[in-house]
Design a protein around this motif. Structure first.
Motif, mmCIF file in Angstrom:
data_model
loop_
_atom_site.group_PDB
_atom_site.id
_atom_site.type_symbol
_atom_site.label_atom_id
_atom_site.label_comp_id
_atom_site.label_asym_id
_atom_site.label_seq_id
_atom_site.Cartn_x
_atom_site.Cartn_y
_atom_site.Cartn_z
ATOM 1 N N ILE A 107 -8.229 40.691 67.297
ATOM 2 C CA ILE A 107 -9.093 40.225 68.386
ATOM 3 C C ILE A 107 -8.304 39.271 69.267
ATOM 4 N N ASP A 108 -8.353 39.477 70.579
ATOM 5 C CA ASP A 108 -7.635 38.553 71.464
ATOM 6 C C ASP A 108 -8.494 37.342 71.794
ATOM 7 N N ASP A 109 -7.947 36.433 72.600
ATOM 8 C CA ASP A 109 -8.630 35.168 72.877
ATOM 9 C C ASP A 109 -9.794 35.308 73.854
ATOM 10 N N LYS A 110 -10.079 36.534 74.265
ATOM 11 C CA LYS A 110 -11.276 36.812 75.066
ATOM 12 C C LYS A 110 -12.354 37.509 74.234
ATOM 13 N N GLY A 111 -12.042 37.787 72.975
ATOM 14 C CA GLY A 111 -12.998 38.430 72.082
ATOM 15 C C GLY A 111 -12.928 39.941 72.063
ATOM 16 N N ALA A 112 -11.904 40.519 72.693
ATOM 17 C CA ALA A 112 -11.764 41.978 72.735
ATOM 18 C C ALA A 112 -10.966 42.472 71.536
ATOM 19 N N VAL A 113 -11.337 43.640 71.024
ATOM 20 C CA VAL A 113 -10.560 44.286 69.966
ATOM 21 C C VAL A 113 -9.363 44.966 70.618
ATOM 22 N N VAL A 114 -8.150 44.540 70.257
ATOM 23 C CA VAL A 114 -6.941 45.104 70.867
ATOM 24 C C VAL A 114 -6.197 46.034 69.921
ATOM 25 N N ALA A 115 -6.549 46.037 68.628
ATOM 26 C CA ALA A 115 -5.923 46.963 67.681
ATOM 27 C C ALA A 115 -6.818 47.120 66.464
ATOM 28 N N ARG A 116 -6.755 48.317 65.890
ATOM 29 C CA ARG A 116 -7.472 48.641 64.652
ATOM 30 C C ARG A 116 -6.516 49.312 63.688
ATOM 31 N N TYR A 117 -6.751 49.077 62.406
ATOM 32 C CA TYR A 117 -5.951 49.735 61.383
ATOM 33 C C TYR A 117 -6.816 49.944 60.153
ATOM 34 N N ASP A 118 -6.924 51.187 59.691
ATOM 35 C CA ASP A 118 -7.652 51.497 58.460
ATOM 36 C C ASP A 118 -6.658 51.582 57.307
ATOM 37 N N LYS A 119 -6.946 50.895 56.221
ATOM 38 C CA LYS A 119 -6.062 50.804 55.062
ATOM 39 C C LYS A 119 -5.587 52.184 54.615
ATOM 40 N N LEU A 120 -4.267 52.338 54.556
ATOM 41 C CA LEU A 120 -3.675 53.632 54.214
ATOM 42 C C LEU A 120 -3.734 53.931 52.718
ATOM 43 N N HIS A 121 -3.410 52.934 51.903
ATOM 44 C CA HIS A 121 -3.268 53.155 50.467
ATOM 45 C C HIS A 121 -4.446 52.506 49.737
ATOM 46 N N VAL A 122 -5.274 53.324 49.127
ATOM 47 C CA VAL A 122 -6.451 52.789 48.428
ATOM 48 C C VAL A 122 -6.095 52.482 46.977
ATOM 49 N N PHE A 123 -6.778 51.512 46.426
ATOM 50 C CA PHE A 123 -6.430 50.904 45.140
ATOM 51 C C PHE A 123 -7.112 51.662 44.007
ATOM 52 N N ASP A 124 -6.428 52.662 43.462
ATOM 53 C CA ASP A 124 -6.920 53.435 42.322
ATOM 54 C C ASP A 124 -6.005 53.155 41.135
ATOM 55 N N VAL A 125 -6.419 52.261 40.236
ATOM 56 C CA VAL A 125 -5.533 51.829 39.154
ATOM 57 C C VAL A 125 -6.333 51.569 37.881
ATOM 58 N N ASN A 126 -5.612 51.612 36.763
ATOM 59 C CA ASN A 126 -6.117 51.177 35.460
ATOM 60 C C ASN A 126 -5.219 50.040 34.990
ATOM 61 N N LEU A 127 -5.724 48.830 35.014
ATOM 62 C CA LEU A 127 -4.905 47.671 34.687
ATOM 63 C C LEU A 127 -4.767 47.494 33.169
ATOM 64 N N PRO A 128 -3.691 46.844 32.728
ATOM 65 C CA PRO A 128 -3.465 46.656 31.291
ATOM 66 C C PRO A 128 -4.585 45.891 30.584
ATOM 67 N N ASN A 129 -5.328 45.053 31.330
ATOM 68 C CA ASN A 129 -6.404 44.275 30.705
ATOM 69 C C ASN A 129 -7.712 45.055 30.600
ATOM 70 N N GLY A 130 -7.682 46.341 30.974
ATOM 71 C CA GLY A 130 -8.872 47.175 30.864
ATOM 72 C C GLY A 130 -9.665 47.325 32.152
ATOM 73 N N GLU A 131 -9.347 46.518 33.170
ATOM 74 C CA GLU A 131 -10.037 46.664 34.444
ATOM 75 C C GLU A 131 -9.643 47.991 35.092
ATOM 76 N N ARG A 132 -10.620 48.634 35.714
ATOM 77 C CA ARG A 132 -10.401 49.935 36.344
ATOM 78 C C ARG A 132 -10.954 49.896 37.755
ATOM 79 N N TYR A 133 -10.164 50.310 38.724
ATOM 80 C CA TYR A 133 -10.592 50.301 40.120
ATOM 81 C C TYR A 133 -10.383 51.691 40.707
ATOM 82 N N ARG A 134 -11.380 52.160 41.461
ATOM 83 C CA ARG A 134 -11.288 53.428 42.167
ATOM 84 C C ARG A 134 -11.784 53.208 43.603
#
Length: 279
Positions: A107-134
């Motif tokens: 957002i610029d100093d006038k409140g306009a959106v000047v760039a957008r980016y959608d997350k490329l790499h989504v967090f799909d993991v099984n952690l060693p402590n048993g937590e699981r994210y998809r």
């Protein structure tokens, strides 16, 4: 671009709805601007953090209707600062796909959106402590990288798990980024083990400032994030760091001439070579 830039990273513990998210982050952004910051960056999930699918669906809005996004655009204009909404969790707008977008908004100093980016790499993991994210179950990954012009130089946009993909950051630097944003909601186990090391590595590899505002603490949906928002210089030095996971404002001054000096000393961005693929 030469010269110094006053920035601030806002560390949050974002609630589970957009209105609560706005109420939480807005005073911290005001504090950052009052402290002299011209560019303020917030973490991943600035508008809301809710990983329970049914509850998220009930509070999700499109970007142009999200209470927090609209409120933060007005706030940037009021304060006269550039603002990176590290990400907002919003409806993707893709027909036939009800998953959200995890979207950075510059957002610029006038409140306009000047760039957008959608997350490329989504967090799909099984952690060693048993937590699981998809994350892929609820977030539609983006399909393109993004570099945006600011008054102080070009800004490369990434989000959280993207930090583990060096080639993305290299391409951003080769496209002219002198700063790379890494807004995050890192899990506590991976944050403790890898956060600072990854941030410093990406800065060294690219000769760019790495700006990493983070979520921190125990959230309403049960996740625990690492905090430790960090600014790393283009030589890999930690310029500023929060040593906790509490909501706060982290100020730093960037000497933009340091980018050219680092890249002149080690010009690895210009030394790519074609090679035979691994067999």
């Amino acid at each position: 671009m030469a010269g110094a830039l006053d920035i601030a990273l806002v560390q949050t513990r974002t609630p589970a709805t957009a209105q609560a998210g706005l109420d939480h982050v807005a005073p911290l952004i005001r504090e950052a601007a009052a402290g002299g910051a011209k560019f303020v960056l917030t973490p991943e999930g600035t508008n809301l953090l809710e990983q329970r699918r049914d509850r998220r669906a009930a509070v999700l809005s499109s970007e142009d209707q999200d209470v927090a996004v609209l409120g933060l655009r007005r706030l940037a204009a009021e304060l006269g600062v550039w603002l990176l909404i590290g990400s907002a969790i919003v409806r993707s707008g893709r027909e036939g796909d009800d998953r959200a977008a995890n979207r950075s908004l510059l957002i610029d100093d006038k409140g306009a959106v000047v760039a957008r980016y959608d997350k490329l790499h989504v967090f799909d993991v099984n952690l060693p402590n048993g937590e699981r994210y998809r994350e892929s179950a609820t977030v539609r990954p983006g399909d393109g990288a993004a570099v945006a012009d600011t008054p102080w130089g070009r800004l490369g946009l990434t989000i959280c798990y993207d930090i583990r993909f060096p080639h993305l950051h290299r391409q951003l630097a080769q496209a002219g980024a002198s700063m790379i944003a890494v807004p995050a909601a890192f899990t506590a186990p991976t944050g403790e083990a890898h956060w600072e090391t990854l941030l410093r590595a990406r800065a060294i590899e690219t000769g760019a400032f790495v700006l990493a505002p983070a979520q921190g603490g125990l959230h309403e949906d049960g996740r625990r994030t690492w905090g430790r928002s960090t600014v790393v210089g283009p030589w890999g030095e930690v310029i500023a760091k929060a040593d906790h996971d509490q909501p706060c404002v982290l100020h730093a001054k960037l000497d933009m001439e340091a980018v050219a000096k680092a890249r002149a000393a080690i010009p690895s961005l210009t030394h790519d070579r074609d090679f035979a693929p691994v067999r």
